[in-house]
Design an enzyme around this catalytic site. Structure first.
Site, PDB file in Angstrom:
ATOM      1  N   HIS A 115       9.077   8.269 -11.048  1.00  9.31           N
ATOM      2  CA  HIS A 115       9.159   7.314  -9.930  1.00  9.31           C
ATOM      3  C   HIS A 115      10.593   6.974  -9.509  1.00  9.31           C
ATOM      4  O   HIS A 115      10.921   5.818  -9.246  1.00  9.31           O
ATOM      5  CB  HIS A 115       8.390   6.039 -10.265  1.00  9.31           C
ATOM      6  CG  HIS A 115       6.903   6.229 -10.320  1.00  9.31           C
ATOM      7  ND1 HIS A 115       6.249   7.207  -9.598  1.00  9.31           N
ATOM      8  CD2 HIS A 115       5.938   5.549 -10.986  1.00  9.31           C
ATOM      9  CE1 HIS A 115       4.944   7.117  -9.833  1.00  9.31           C
ATOM     10  NE2 HIS A 115       4.728   6.137 -10.666  1.00  9.31           N
ATOM     11  N   HIS A 186       2.444   2.246  -4.371  1.00  5.15           N
ATOM     12  CA  HIS A 186       1.818   2.162  -5.706  1.00  5.15           C
ATOM     13  C   HIS A 186       0.961   0.895  -5.848  1.00  5.15           C
ATOM     14  O   HIS A 186       1.070   0.180  -6.842  1.00  5.15           O
ATOM     15  CB  HIS A 186       2.899   2.217  -6.784  1.00  5.15           C
ATOM     16  CG  HIS A 186       2.445   2.811  -8.080  1.00  5.15           C
ATOM     17  ND1 HIS A 186       1.256   2.468  -8.678  1.00  5.15           N
ATOM     18  CD2 HIS A 186       3.029   3.750  -8.876  1.00  5.15           C
ATOM     19  CE1 HIS A 186       1.130   3.146  -9.815  1.00  5.15           C
ATOM     20  NE2 HIS A 186       2.191   3.932  -9.950  1.00  5.15           N
ATOM     21  N   GLU A 328      -2.477   7.019  -4.966  1.00  2.95           N
ATOM     22  CA  GLU A 328      -1.099   7.185  -4.486  1.00  2.95           C
ATOM     23  C   GLU A 328      -0.993   8.500  -3.710  1.00  2.95           C
ATOM     24  O   GLU A 328      -0.901   9.565  -4.322  1.00  2.95           O
ATOM     25  CB  GLU A 328      -0.133   7.194  -5.666  1.00  2.95           C
ATOM     26  CG  GLU A 328      -0.219   5.982  -6.578  1.00  2.95           C
ATOM     27  CD  GLU A 328       0.300   6.294  -7.973  1.00  2.95           C
ATOM     28  OE1 GLU A 328       1.465   6.724  -8.111  1.00  2.95           O
ATOM     29  OE2 GLU A 328      -0.471   6.124  -8.949  1.00  2.95           O
TER      30      GLU A 328
END
Length: 364
Positions: A115, A186, A328
């Site tokens: 991420h 997210h 996502e």
């Protein structure tokens, strides 16, 4: 009529890029159908989505925190945030770009990047570009070399609420050097209400319009193979009860996989997934222009049965394993290391465009 209001979520928040003390702004988008969305400028984060059930009872269906300290906490698993410069995993934190080895930060066990690294887009203080009658546009300029990535990237995230209970999220990016870009939102959803925990989650049904998944190793790093879902526990093309599916997946912890979305050309958008919560009547449809979707069932949240303490959430909630799901939308994880995956490489003069629509409704 959609209405947008602005207030202060927090004062004196230290900006991880400039070290200045900033005001974190909060925007509330409300429509005439009883739906409201709140988002903050830290991480371009969705903090709340309130929507009615079949009897008109309004509940918050996304996980989050009451205050900035919650979002800054080490225990925040990216609730509601805009993720970048590259979402999901990059194996060994390295890849070749135009023949040159690029090493990015390895923020997970010093083994791989997750991420966007230690300070991803989720921790940035986004600038307010525009407040519209039905939404808001935020922007973040990510400096050249940040977390090891080449080039300056200017990203925008636009959030728009419609009268028919659609939250449109449009993410775009421009770069001044060739670099990978793969953004996602997210948000963690539980249509039974964000406090309802695993019991609420197990009541959901889920349908994902996907032909395959990207096969992964023990660390959830893609091997490069795409495995057809047919005849496996990942075949969610027909709506199935999530609780039963999670039981059947044992000994796996749950779903944390990139599903390869089936498109019907020439349609630019695909119906990615539909989740329903029959007891409340609420449903959520996700539509996107992205080739993949990470379906995650909060497997790594605290396991209270093993004595782990839950994450203290907003309104006194206690968040634990299997308390929510994420959808996502994204390009495939670790695409930089797999030439057979959709490319995440953005070159100067090109524009990255990611559109996702979260549509909420009720079945009576």
């Amino acid at each position: 009529m959609v209405n947008v209001t602005e207030d202060v979520f927090a004062n004196g928040a230290v900006n991880p890029f400039t070290k200045s003390k900033d005001t974190i702004k909060r925007f509330t988008l409300t429509n005439g159908a009883g739906m409201s969305v709140q988002l903050i400028t830290r991480g371009a984060t969705i903090t709340s989505i309130k929507t009615p059930d079949a009897s008109g009872q309004i509940d918050d269906v996304t996980l989050g925190f009451d205050d900035l300290a919650g979002y800054q906490s080490e225990r925040n698993p990216y609730f509601g945030a805009t993720i970048g410069r590259v979402c999901n995993r990059i194996a060994n934190g390295s890849f070749y770009l135009d023949g040159k080895l690029v090493q990015v930060s390895k923020n997970r066990d010093n083994k791989f990047q997750l991420h966007g690294g230690f300070v991803g887009f989720d921790k940035a203080h986004w600038e307010v570009v525009e407040v519209r009658v039905d939404g808001v546009t935020l922007s973040h300029t990510n400096p050249d070399g940040h977390e090891g990535y080449p080039g300056k990237v200017t990203a925008t995230a636009s959030f728009t609420l419609s009268e028919d209970n659609c939250l449109h999220v449009q993410m775009s990016a421009l770069a001044d050097k060739t670099t990978p870009v793969n953004l996602t939102n997210h948000s963690y959803f539980n249509l039974a209400g964000h406090k309802s925990g695993a019991n609420g989650l197990y009541e959901h049904t889920i349908k994902i319009n996907a032909y395959g998944i990207t096969e992964t190793d023990q660390s959830s790093i893609p091997t490069g193979r795409i495995t057809p879902v047919e005849g496996t526990g990942f075949d969610l093309r027909v709506s199935s009860n999530l609780g039963e599916r999670l039981k059947a997946l044992q000994p796996a912890r749950g779903y944390d996989d990139n599903f390869c979305v089936t498109f019907s050309p020439p349609q630019p958008l695909a119906k990615v997934a539909r989740a329903t919560h029959p007891p409340s009547g609420r449903w959520l449809e996700v539509v996107s222009n992205q080739p993949g979707v990470q379906f995650y069932t909060s497997n790594f949240m605290p396991d209270v049965e093993r004595g782990e303490s839950p994450i203290p959430g907003k309104d006194g909630a206690a968040y634990a394993k299997h308390c929510a799901f994420c959808l996502e939308t994204q390009k495939f994880p670790d695409s930089v290391n797999h030439s057979n995956f959709p490319s995440t490489i953005l070159r100067p003069g090109e524009s990255y465009q990611h559109e996702v629509i979260y549509k909420f409704g009720v079945s009576h």
